[in-house]
Write a protein that holds these residues in place. Structure first.
Motif, PDB file in Angstrom:
ATOM      1  N   VAL A  17      36.466  -1.535 -10.220  1.00 17.91           N
ATOM      2  CA  VAL A  17      36.315  -1.027 -11.337  1.00 17.91           C
ATOM      3  C   VAL A  17      37.011   0.491 -11.488  1.00 17.91           C
ATOM      4  CG1 VAL A  17      33.900  -1.657 -11.376  1.00 17.91           C
ATOM      5  CG2 VAL A  17      34.283   0.265 -10.074  1.00 17.91           C
ATOM      6  N   GLN A  18      37.781   0.930 -10.311  1.00 20.55           N
ATOM      7  CA  GLN A  18      38.585   2.059 -10.488  1.00 20.55           C
ATOM      8  C   GLN A  18      39.871   1.849 -11.010  1.00 20.55           C
ATOM      9  OE1 GLN A  18      37.158   4.812  -9.262  1.00 20.55           O
ATOM     10  NE2 GLN A  18      35.229   3.927  -8.688  1.00 20.55           N
ATOM     11  N   TRP A  19      39.932   1.353 -12.393  1.00 23.43           N
ATOM     12  CA  TRP A  19      41.179   0.984 -12.748  1.00 23.43           C
ATOM     13  C   TRP A  19      42.358   1.840 -12.904  1.00 23.43           C
ATOM     14  CZ3 TRP A  19      43.029   3.023 -17.354  1.00 23.43           C
ATOM     15  CH2 TRP A  19      42.151   3.646 -18.190  1.00 23.43           C
ATOM     16  N   ARG A  20      41.729   3.086 -13.290  1.00 26.05           N
ATOM     17  CA  ARG A  20      43.016   4.369 -13.223  1.00 26.05           C
ATOM     18  C   ARG A  20      43.701   4.476 -11.947  1.00 26.05           C
ATOM     19  NH1 ARG A  20      40.704   9.120 -14.472  1.00 26.05           N
ATOM     20  NH2 ARG A  20      42.608   9.982 -15.447  1.00 26.05           N
ATOM     21  N   VAL A  21      42.764   4.551 -10.916  1.00 23.36           N
ATOM     22  CA  VAL A  21      43.446   4.707  -9.632  1.00 23.36           C
ATOM     23  C   VAL A  21      44.279   3.451  -9.386  1.00 23.36           C
ATOM     24  CG1 VAL A  21      43.146   4.763  -7.166  1.00 23.36           C
ATOM     25  CG2 VAL A  21      41.453   6.098  -8.759  1.00 23.36           C
ATOM     26  N   HIS A  22      44.021   2.240  -9.675  1.00 28.63           N
ATOM     27  CA  HIS A  22      44.908   1.178  -9.402  1.00 28.63           C
ATOM     28  C   HIS A  22      46.246   1.209 -10.219  1.00 28.63           C
ATOM     29  CE1 HIS A  22      40.874  -0.003  -7.885  1.00 28.63           C
ATOM     30  NE2 HIS A  22      40.496  -0.503  -8.662  1.00 28.63           N
ATOM     31  N   VAL A  52      37.659   4.702  -0.060  1.00 31.24           N
ATOM     32  CA  VAL A  52      37.749   3.417   0.822  1.00 31.24           C
ATOM     33  C   VAL A  52      37.784   2.078  -0.238  1.00 31.24           C
ATOM     34  CG1 VAL A  52      37.250   2.199   2.719  1.00 31.24           C
ATOM     35  CG2 VAL A  52      37.054   4.532   2.805  1.00 31.24           C
ATOM     36  N   PRO A  53      36.778   1.757  -0.930  1.00 25.50           N
ATOM     37  CA  PRO A  53      36.777   0.575  -1.638  1.00 25.50           C
ATOM     38  C   PRO A  53      37.908   0.489  -2.676  1.00 25.50           C
ATOM     39  CG  PRO A  53      34.511   1.550  -1.608  1.00 25.50           C
ATOM     40  CD  PRO A  53      35.552   2.548  -1.002  1.00 25.50           C
ATOM     41  N   ALA A  54      38.400   1.465  -3.097  1.00 21.19           N
ATOM     42  CA  ALA A  54      39.681   1.581  -3.958  1.00 21.19           C
ATOM     43  C   ALA A  54      40.722   1.208  -3.328  1.00 21.19           C
ATOM     44  CB  ALA A  54      39.569   2.688  -4.662  1.00 21.19           C
ATOM     45  N   ILE A  66      43.243  11.206  -2.679  1.00 15.84           N
ATOM     46  CA  ILE A  66      43.406  10.622  -1.440  1.00 15.84           C
ATOM     47  C   ILE A  66      44.064   9.090  -1.491  1.00 15.84           C
ATOM     48  CG2 ILE A  66      42.748  10.186   0.872  1.00 15.84           C
ATOM     49  CD1 ILE A  66      40.891  12.590   0.362  1.00 15.84           C
ATOM     50  N   THR A  67      43.161   8.419  -2.221  1.00 20.11           N
ATOM     51  CA  THR A  67      43.446   6.856  -2.434  1.00 20.11           C
ATOM     52  C   THR A  67      45.082   6.874  -3.017  1.00 20.11           C
ATOM     53  OG1 THR A  67      41.225   6.508  -2.748  1.00 20.11           O
ATOM     54  CG2 THR A  67      42.775   4.685  -3.134  1.00 20.11           C
ATOM     55  N   SER A  76      46.830   2.172   5.324  1.00 20.07           N
ATOM     56  CA  SER A  76      46.260   2.753   3.958  1.00 20.07           C
ATOM     57  C   SER A  76      44.842   2.991   4.160  1.00 20.07           C
ATOM     58  CB  SER A  76      46.790   1.921   2.754  1.00 20.07           C
ATOM     59  OG  SER A  76      48.297   1.946   2.474  1.00 20.07           O
ATOM     60  N   VAL A  77      44.209   1.938   4.366  1.00 25.27           N
ATOM     61  CA  VAL A  77      42.714   2.034   4.247  1.00 25.27           C
ATOM     62  C   VAL A  77      42.307   3.065   5.461  1.00 25.27           C
ATOM     63  CG1 VAL A  77      40.786   0.681   4.610  1.00 25.27           C
ATOM     64  CG2 VAL A  77      42.424  -0.317   3.475  1.00 25.27           C
TER      65      VAL A  77
END
Length: 334
Positions: A72-77, A135-137, A272-273, A124-125
């Motif tokens: 769901v974190q599409w902007r980050v992706h 972390v999930p993103a 951070i991600t 990365s994780v």
């Protein structure tokens, strides 16, 4: 800040993988004929078997439930993947326009390859978790990057490689990557319900196997390159250029990911991600992919050299950044 050089030295002392890569290059310089193509090691066959096994283990280790949590974190992706497969190649293109005529074509191809490979999953994780990020993103982005890289990495190289005087057969490249990377990844996912618990129990050993295969590929790559005159044809100044190029790229991308994340108003966790996933490049997948894409190229050792330098630099610098992020005050909702 005064103790930073000492901390870096301590990290290097603990990193057996870095020492292993140095040993692999030294062994290749001493015994190039043993690991070269057609030599007693039969590196071409051993490499293919090792690559298939490594990506089978990667497939077993991909946590589908955590991936779904990060979707769901599409902007980050979008930002992370744009940096991985867009900003990095653009950065290479701009630098090649101004500095490319000063570089040997094989080194320029190596810098392009560094900019084309996907992000790394494990570090990365791990860095995101250490820094108290999303972390999930991070899991979703790093895993998605690895899958996209099977297609996008050869596409990027095919598009830009003409500037270095090189060429790449797209159809053959994608077929190789699908056979030795995508197929074992899919097979690992299918076997995960049966072998996932076993994999989790023996993960330290599988991680060691993963790195051992990479060291074998590094050794074989440098055997071919040294036998073809890597050091006699280029000299140490080219190795220095590879190191400087990798470090400069890392510095630019770390600064850019931080600025973009803040300009878009991301939370500190999402920043951070973006910083750690958007700046990382995978050696674990990058070296096997290079073997598949450039296996017949006698300068393969020089091509993967910038990625090797970048890998060590990103681990050292990002671990320090992660520690600094982790020291920020705890928020009530974190």
């Amino acid at each position: 800040m005064a103790d930073m050089p000492l901390r870096l030295l301590k990290r290097l002392a603990r990193d057996w993988f870095l020492l292993g890569m140095l040993a692999a290059v030294i062994l290749a310089a001493l015994f190039p004929s043993f690991g070269a193509s057609g030599g007693p090691l039969h590196a071409d066959v051993v490499a293919d078997v090792g690559i298939f096994a490594v990506f089978l283990l990667h497939g077993l280790g991909l946590p589908a439930a955590q991936l779904r949590a990060g979707v769901v974190q599409w902007r980050v992706h979008l930002v992370v993947q744009a940096f991985t497969f867009g900003v990095f190649p653009l950065l290479w293109w701009l630098s090649d326009l101004s500095l490319g005529h000063w570089l040997p074509p094989d080194l320029s191809l190596g810098l392009l390859y560094l900019c084309a490979v996907p992000s790394t999953i494990s570090s990365s994780v791990a860095m995101t978790g250490l820094a108290r990020g999303n972390v999930p993103a991070a899991i979703f982005n790093a895993s998605l990057s690895s899958l996209l890289g099977i297609v996008l990495t050869p596409v990027i190289i095919a598009v830009f490689a003409s500037a270095t005087g090189q060429s790449l057969s797209m159809g053959e490249a994608v077929l190789k990557l699908a056979t030795l990377l995508l197929l074992p990844l899919a097979l690992g996912q299918l076997l995960r319900p049966l072998l996932g618990a076993w994999f989790a129990r023996y993960r330290p050993y599988t991680n060691a196997f993963d790195r051992a295969v990479i060291l074998l590929l590094v050794y074989a790559s440098f055997c071919d390159s040294i036998a073809s005159g890597l050091f006699t044809d280029y000299g140490w100044e080219v190795l220095a250029m590879a190191f400087v190029g990798a470090v400069v790229i890392l510095a630019i991308v770390l600064a850019s990911t931080t600025r973009v994340a803040r300009a878009l108003g991301f939370s500190k966790e999402d920043e951070i991600t973006v910083v750690f996933c958007g700046s990382k490049k995978t050696l674990a997948s990058g070296v096997p992919m290079a073997r598949l894409l450039f296996g017949a190229n006698p300068a393969l050792g020089l091509i993967v050299l910038p990625l090797m330098f970048y890998h060590q630099a990103q681990l050292l610098v990002c671990s320090l950044l992660a520690e600094r992020y982790a020291k920020r005050p705890m928020q009530p909702n974190t």
